[in-house]
Design an enzyme around this catalytic site. Sequence first.
Site, PDB file in Angstrom:
ATOM      1  N   ARG A  60      47.245  30.787  43.714  1.00 37.76           N
ATOM      2  CA  ARG A  60      47.467  31.549  42.491  1.00 37.76           C
ATOM      3  C   ARG A  60      48.769  32.355  42.616  1.00 37.76           C
ATOM      4  NH1 ARG A  60      47.574  35.778  44.642  1.00 37.76           N
ATOM      5  NH2 ARG A  60      48.370  36.721  42.733  1.00 37.76           N
ATOM      6  N   GLY A  61      49.080  33.075  41.518  1.00 39.74           N
ATOM      7  CA  GLY A  61      50.341  33.820  41.454  1.00 39.74           C
ATOM      8  C   GLY A  61      51.339  32.943  40.718  1.00 39.74           C
ATOM      9  N   ARG A  98      46.345  26.572  33.808  1.00 38.32           N
ATOM     10  CA  ARG A  98      46.308  28.020  33.536  1.00 38.32           C
ATOM     11  C   ARG A  98      47.273  28.308  32.384  1.00 38.32           C
ATOM     12  NH1 ARG A  98      45.850  32.181  38.234  1.00 38.32           N
ATOM     13  NH2 ARG A  98      44.881  33.268  36.503  1.00 38.32           N
ATOM     14  N   GLN A 202      42.750  40.820  44.077  1.00 36.85           N
ATOM     15  CA  GLN A 202      44.008  40.376  44.711  1.00 36.85           C
ATOM     16  C   GLN A 202      44.685  41.520  45.472  1.00 36.85           C
ATOM     17  OE1 GLN A 202      43.121  39.668  41.541  1.00 36.85           O
ATOM     18  NE2 GLN A 202      44.173  37.894  40.724  1.00 36.85           N
ATOM     19  N   ASP A 243      53.452  37.309  34.616  1.00 32.43           N
ATOM     20  CA  ASP A 243      53.136  35.883  34.456  1.00 32.43           C
ATOM     21  C   ASP A 243      53.951  35.252  33.336  1.00 32.43           C
ATOM     22  OD1 ASP A 243      50.633  37.327  35.624  1.00 32.43           O
ATOM     23  OD2 ASP A 243      50.607  35.249  36.291  1.00 32.43           O
ATOM     24  N   ASN A 253      50.765  40.434  32.384  1.00 35.31           N
ATOM     25  CA  ASN A 253      50.507  40.485  33.824  1.00 35.31           C
ATOM     26  C   ASN A 253      49.010  40.747  33.999  1.00 35.31           C
ATOM     27  OD1 ASN A 253      51.664  40.327  36.518  1.00 35.31           O
ATOM     28  ND2 ASN A 253      51.043  42.448  36.743  1.00 35.31           N
ATOM     29  N   LYS A 254      48.577  40.766  35.238  1.00 35.17           N
ATOM     30  CA  LYS A 254      47.150  40.911  35.544  1.00 35.17           C
ATOM     31  C   LYS A 254      46.530  42.060  34.761  1.00 35.17           C
ATOM     32  CE  LYS A 254      45.272  38.737  37.544  1.00 35.17           C
ATOM     33  NZ  LYS A 254      44.666  37.575  36.882  1.00 35.17           N
TER      34      LYS A 254
END
Length: 357
Positions: A60-61, A98, A202, A243, A253-254
């Site tokens: 991921r990332g 994703r 994370q 992202d 982003n997250k």
Amino acid sequence: MKQIDEMVSSFRDQELFLPIWFENGNIHIIDQKKLPFAEEIHSISEIEELASAIKNMTIRGSGAIGTCGAWGLYLAALQSGGDRETVFHAGTMLKMTRPTAVNLMKTVDEILDAIQGAGPDLIQQIEMKTVEILERQLAFEHQLGAHGAQLIEDGDAVLTHCHSGALAGSGYGGRALSVIRKAYEQGKDIHVYTCETRPYLQGARITAYELKKFGIPHTLLTDNMSGHCMSQGMIQKIVVGSDRVAANGDLANKVGTYMHALAAKAHNVPFYTATSSHTIDHSIPSGQEIEVEFRDASEVTSIYNQPIAPEGTHALYPSFDITPNELISGIITEKGVMKAPYPTSLQNVRTTNTIRA
Ligand code: RI2
């Protein structure tokens, strides 16, 4: 194959912490779900396995899954003996894994565009492009890290959210941690506050793990502590990854990033994102057009399969949130730190590669 082998061996010489690499005809990835309790490596021989590893976040990332686009197409080309249709099919499969992070989609399309006119040399062309993309991404980490480190002062405490580090990128420090790592390597006395990042953790599992590995002093916070810490003057800067960044500078982003940015505005703490020009999606005018991925809510009602809510509790898991551009003090890229007005400054880092449906 020689070019790939040489690149992987040069990456090894640089002591990078690689999330993904190619060896003995297979892709290898570190299982990020098992960290920090085990450094388990999976060998991947089928494109379907890679797609499912991206979907279930074994890897991921946004930077790391971007490189999966290159490695995946290379694997598909090798296994099919250079069959164009198989490669295009693999690209479609990877792009569907994703929906929020843009790098994977852009990387796949960059390679598919590059092989439009390829003939019997299709495998070799993909190999060359894969090497170009991976070396470029690693160079970006060093460049954006150097630009961002200029913003970090001696004595700063820097808050970060989620994991935008080596294993989310090309092995040096990804995006946010490249900035932090460069500042630390310059001898600055810094401290990092890493937010745990519920529900996938994370920050607690992977960012803390890398900070420990790099020897950078750090403290773990739960996500709801950042406002209090800022109100107490404990945090001087915030640096997170992204992202996807829209043309007006809004960023995805997250989930949780937005609330840190709001608190930062209230307490005059500069809020930066570290990213690359390839994460800026100029086809999207604002963050409202970014698709936010929703993941299985069971990750909210349990931790490591241990229930933490009454059975049947309804939960929600939007995996990302949108931080509007007015909360962002600067967008750190490999070409420098872009400032508002973003619709103008982001044009200076415009790349030619785009996403196709
Ligand atoms: P870079 C993560 O998403 C987070 O949003 C994190 O900030 C970002 O990717 C790191 O990627 P996930 O893949 O911005 O853990 O560093 O869902 O590329």
